[in-house]
Design a protein around this motif. Structure first.
Motif, PDB file in Angstrom:
ATOM      1  N   LEU A  14       5.742 -29.130 -15.394  1.00 22.17           N
ATOM      2  CA  LEU A  14       4.615 -28.354 -15.911  1.00 22.17           C
ATOM      3  C   LEU A  14       4.330 -28.686 -17.380  1.00 22.17           C
ATOM      4  O   LEU A  14       5.174 -29.222 -18.087  1.00 22.17           O
ATOM      5  CB  LEU A  14       4.888 -26.855 -15.765  1.00 22.17           C
ATOM      6  CG  LEU A  14       5.278 -26.342 -14.379  1.00 22.17           C
ATOM      7  CD1 LEU A  14       5.051 -24.848 -14.305  1.00 22.17           C
ATOM      8  CD2 LEU A  14       4.537 -27.030 -13.265  1.00 22.17           C
ATOM      9  N   PRO A  52      -0.179 -21.641 -13.401  1.00 20.58           N
ATOM     10  CA  PRO A  52       1.152 -21.175 -13.801  1.00 20.58           C
ATOM     11  C   PRO A  52       1.549 -21.649 -15.207  1.00 20.58           C
ATOM     12  O   PRO A  52       2.354 -21.010 -15.855  1.00 20.58           O
ATOM     13  CB  PRO A  52       2.076 -21.794 -12.762  1.00 20.58           C
ATOM     14  CG  PRO A  52       1.201 -22.123 -11.599  1.00 20.58           C
ATOM     15  CD  PRO A  52      -0.150 -22.411 -12.159  1.00 20.58           C
ATOM     16  N   TYR A  77      -2.418 -32.859 -10.193  1.00 16.16           N
ATOM     17  CA  TYR A  77      -2.202 -31.838  -9.158  1.00 16.16           C
ATOM     18  C   TYR A  77      -0.739 -31.835  -8.719  1.00 16.16           C
ATOM     19  O   TYR A  77      -0.167 -30.792  -8.428  1.00 16.16           O
ATOM     20  CB  TYR A  77      -3.124 -32.152  -7.972  1.00 16.16           C
ATOM     21  CG  TYR A  77      -2.924 -31.268  -6.763  1.00 16.16           C
ATOM     22  CD1 TYR A  77      -3.281 -29.932  -6.786  1.00 16.16           C
ATOM     23  CD2 TYR A  77      -2.392 -31.791  -5.585  1.00 16.16           C
ATOM     24  CE1 TYR A  77      -3.112 -29.121  -5.677  1.00 16.16           C
ATOM     25  CE2 TYR A  77      -2.221 -30.992  -4.461  1.00 16.16           C
ATOM     26  CZ  TYR A  77      -2.582 -29.661  -4.510  1.00 16.16           C
ATOM     27  OH  TYR A  77      -2.404 -28.861  -3.416  1.00 16.16           O
ATOM     28  N   LYS A  89      -4.710 -26.541  -1.098  1.00 19.81           N
ATOM     29  CA  LYS A  89      -4.213 -25.295  -1.662  1.00 19.81           C
ATOM     30  C   LYS A  89      -3.967 -25.502  -3.155  1.00 19.81           C
ATOM     31  O   LYS A  89      -3.442 -26.533  -3.567  1.00 19.81           O
ATOM     32  CB  LYS A  89      -2.890 -24.957  -0.966  1.00 19.81           C
ATOM     33  CG  LYS A  89      -2.646 -23.478  -0.820  1.00 19.81           C
ATOM     34  CD  LYS A  89      -1.430 -23.244   0.076  1.00 19.81           C
ATOM     35  CE  LYS A  89      -0.953 -21.814  -0.034  1.00 19.81           C
ATOM     36  NZ  LYS A  89       0.259 -21.568   0.726  1.00 19.81           N
ATOM     37  N   LEU A  90      -4.349 -24.515  -3.973  1.00 13.85           N
ATOM     38  CA  LEU A  90      -4.230 -24.660  -5.425  1.00 13.85           C
ATOM     39  C   LEU A  90      -3.329 -23.572  -6.005  1.00 13.85           C
ATOM     40  O   LEU A  90      -3.176 -22.507  -5.423  1.00 13.85           O
ATOM     41  CB  LEU A  90      -5.627 -24.555  -6.062  1.00 13.85           C
ATOM     42  CG  LEU A  90      -6.622 -25.646  -5.685  1.00 13.85           C
ATOM     43  CD1 LEU A  90      -8.011 -25.293  -6.191  1.00 13.85           C
ATOM     44  CD2 LEU A  90      -6.189 -26.985  -6.252  1.00 13.85           C
ATOM     45  N   PRO A  91      -2.784 -23.818  -7.193  1.00  8.88           N
ATOM     46  CA  PRO A  91      -1.920 -22.803  -7.813  1.00  8.88           C
ATOM     47  C   PRO A  91      -2.711 -21.829  -8.689  1.00  8.88           C
ATOM     48  O   PRO A  91      -2.177 -21.316  -9.664  1.00  8.88           O
ATOM     49  CB  PRO A  91      -0.972 -23.659  -8.670  1.00  8.88           C
ATOM     50  CG  PRO A  91      -1.795 -24.841  -9.050  1.00  8.88           C
ATOM     51  CD  PRO A  91      -2.776 -25.092  -7.943  1.00  8.88           C
ATOM     52  N   PHE A 131       3.023 -29.696  -9.993  1.00  8.53           N
ATOM     53  CA  PHE A 131       3.669 -28.460  -9.539  1.00  8.53           C
ATOM     54  C   PHE A 131       4.751 -28.781  -8.509  1.00  8.53           C
ATOM     55  O   PHE A 131       5.848 -28.247  -8.586  1.00  8.53           O
ATOM     56  CB  PHE A 131       2.624 -27.496  -8.995  1.00  8.53           C
ATOM     57  CG  PHE A 131       1.616 -27.136 -10.053  1.00  8.53           C
ATOM     58  CD1 PHE A 131       1.927 -26.181 -11.001  1.00  8.53           C
ATOM     59  CD2 PHE A 131       0.391 -27.799 -10.144  1.00  8.53           C
ATOM     60  CE1 PHE A 131       1.028 -25.870 -12.008  1.00  8.53           C
ATOM     61  CE2 PHE A 131      -0.504 -27.499 -11.146  1.00  8.53           C
ATOM     62  CZ  PHE A 131      -0.185 -26.536 -12.085  1.00  8.53           C
ATOM     63  N   GLY A 132       4.432 -29.660  -7.579  1.00  6.91           N
ATOM     64  CA  GLY A 132       5.421 -30.071  -6.580  1.00  6.91           C
ATOM     65  C   GLY A 132       6.587 -30.796  -7.229  1.00  6.91           C
ATOM     66  O   GLY A 132       7.706 -30.788  -6.715  1.00  6.91           O
ATOM     67  N   ASN A 134       7.678 -30.123 -10.299  1.00  6.25           N
ATOM     68  CA  ASN A 134       8.246 -29.265 -11.344  1.00  6.25           C
ATOM     69  C   ASN A 134       8.143 -29.902 -12.733  1.00  6.25           C
ATOM     70  O   ASN A 134       9.119 -30.006 -13.473  1.00  6.25           O
ATOM     71  CB  ASN A 134       9.711 -28.966 -11.039  1.00  6.25           C
ATOM     72  CG  ASN A 134       9.885 -27.511 -10.656  1.00  6.25           C
ATOM     73  OD1 ASN A 134       9.014 -26.684 -10.959  1.00  6.25           O
ATOM     74  ND2 ASN A 134      10.983 -27.194 -10.005  1.00  6.25           N
TER      75      ASN A 134
END
Lengths: 398, 97
Positions: free
Chosen positions: A387, A325, A379, A232-234, A382-383, A385
């Motif tokens: 960014l 994001p 990757y 799954k991608l953001p 994101f998990g 946090n």
């Protein structure tokens, strides 16, 4: 008869590396892999090389980003672009004509000042100009204070410019082919085979092939391709519309960008104006144009350049942007699946990144270790946090 | 590509009156672990085809509603209020309104 740029092959049963996607990033990755001595590589392209974003962008190159990670990465890319015509023995028509980013509000102008200072600190040639200084380089521009969005200043980036984007795709493709890589067009990946947490290969419309490493380099279509591997991608895929006008005598000698007005504008060697807009407001996989874009875009361009009131539009099109994001890409292994990698999330900034993306991706695949340059684009960020907020990406700031 | 969107309150209006407000995803429970919240905030299905999404009628009644839309051609739209989703979103895990 013209010689073919790359050969056609039957699919082999196994490869060391399978690259899904034959755009500038996929072919650059293949080229640098061959250069590093990894030759048992197949590039699988569902349509034809350069069908997607590589042939639909506005061909602007620059490195005046805002974050340290972004500036270093795009500057490496610009450096590779500067030597690319020689390296690939192909005239890419790179014109380093200088790049303006206009500021129309106090907040956007202070953002540009921050960028100028960050750029200088990292050795990137980039500085602020006053409206009068802008007018000297762009005599046709409207710097009147009575405009709806008056120009308060601009970030000027002399090494920025434009290049012929199709030629970049073809030159990388030809270079990769010469190096021994196989380029397969009309080869659509229908499934990615994963067993016991390890990638085994891909199922295509031309048969199943096995590979130790598989990488998805399909930008706008990343979510669909990676779903085949259960990743799954953001990303959110938005179209971005652009147009070219008929040819006019040379009058615009620099790239002009305004984030507030959602405009980028340059003139090609053939005299056409190439114009791009912001992304459409909702996700979409279609690549058609809208009248709304044409109306809004024309109004904004005329405010900047009133002399364009009579120009005729020749073509309109759209390309897909896989927005992330934080407006930074993902170039990364996927920990859950050994041998599966993702290169995507290129949003509105992918084309200018092609050489650095290809070079670092090739290094990551060849050495099995993520190069420092692209570590921030993991990757897992994101998990965690963590960014990389790149607010200087095209058409995202205001 | 432009299209008309049916606001459950106002009827058919041009898409420019609305703002897209993200894919419709199920919110984790307050006590769920950090990873599922990070997943909820960042990860998207981003489907090429039909999916459910939030819209906001900013230039109209200013209400939020859900829509099913095909992202390849904007056809097959159904739009409905959040409270009607258990009837209209056919997912086993969909909680009752």
């Amino acid at each position: 008869m013209a010689k073919q740029m790359w050969r056609t092959y039957d699919l082999k049963k196994t490869y060391d590396i399978v690259i899904i996607g034959g755009g500038a990033h996929g072919l650059a990755t293949a080229y640098y892999l061959a250069k590093m001595g990894v030759k048992n590589v197949a590039v699988l392209e569902a349509r034809y090389p350069g069908y997607g974003g590589s042939g639909r962008n506005t061909a602007i190159l620059r490195s005046n980003y805002r974050t340290e990670e972004g500036i270093k990465f795009y500057d490496q890319s610009l450096g590779l672009y500067e030597n690319l015509s020689t390296e690939l023995n192909y005239n890419l028509m790179f014109s380093q004509q200088g790049h303006f980013t206009l500021g129309h509000t106090e907040s956007s102008t202070s953002g540009l000042v921050t960028r100028a200072e960050n750029n200088k600190a990292l050795g990137v040639n980039s500085f602020m100009l006053t409206p009068q200084e802008i007018k000297k380089k762009l005599p046709e521009i409207n710097i009147s204070s009575h405009a709806r969005y008056p120009i308060l200043g601009a970030l000027y980036h002399p090494p920025g410019g434009i290049i012929r984007h199709d030629a970049v795709v073809w030159a990388y493709g030809r270079g990769a082919d010469k190096g021994g890589v196989e380029i397969h067009n009309l080869t659509e990946v229908q499934d990615i085979l994963v067993k016991n947490g390890k990638v085994e290969g891909v199922k295509t419309n031309r048969g199943t092939i096995y590979a130790k490493k598989v990488i998805s380099v399909v930008a706008g279509w990343s979510s669909e391709v990676c779903r085949l591997a259960g990743v799954k991608l953001p990303f959110v895929t938005h179209p971005l519309q652009a147009l070219v006008t008929e040819s006019y005598k040379p009058w615009l000698h620099h790239v002009v960008v305004s984030s507030t007005l959602h405009i980028y504008l340059s003139q090609t060697d053939r005299g056409e104006l190439v114009c791009g807009d912001g992304i459409d407001g909702y996700p979409h996989y279609g690549m058609r144009s809208t009248l709304g874009f044409m109306e809004a875009f024309s109004a904004h361009v005329l405010e900047l350049f009133p002399i364009l009131h009579n120009v005729k539009v020749q073509r309109q099109w759209a390309g897909l942007c896989d927005m992330t994001p934080d407006y930074s890409p993902i170039i990364s292994p996927i920990d859950e699946i050994e041998g599966f990698y993702v290169n995507g999330g290129w949003g509105t900034y992918g084309f200018k990144a092609s050489p650095a993306s290809g070079f670092n991706t090739a290094k990551m695949l060849a050495e099995g270790k993520v190069p420092d340059m692209i570590k921030p684009f993991s990757y897992n960020r994101f998990g965690e946090n963590r960014l990389v907020g790149e607010k200087a990406a095209a058409s995202v700031s205001s | 590509m432009s299209f008309m969107l049916r606001c459950p309150n106002c009827g058919d209006r041009h898409v420019a009156e609305f703002s897209f407000r993200g894919e419709y995803l199920q919110r984790p429970q307050q006590e769920d672990e950090f990873a599922s919240w990070a997943d909820y905030v960042y990860m998207k299905e981003n489907v090429q085809g039909k999916h459910f999404e939030w819209w906001y009628h900013g230039s109209g009644c200013q209400r939020w509603f859900l829509a099913e839309r095909d992202t390849t051609d904007n056809t097959t739209q159904t739009t409905f209020w959040f409270d009607d989703r258990p009837r209209l979103i056919n997912r086993e895990s969909e909680p009752d309104a």
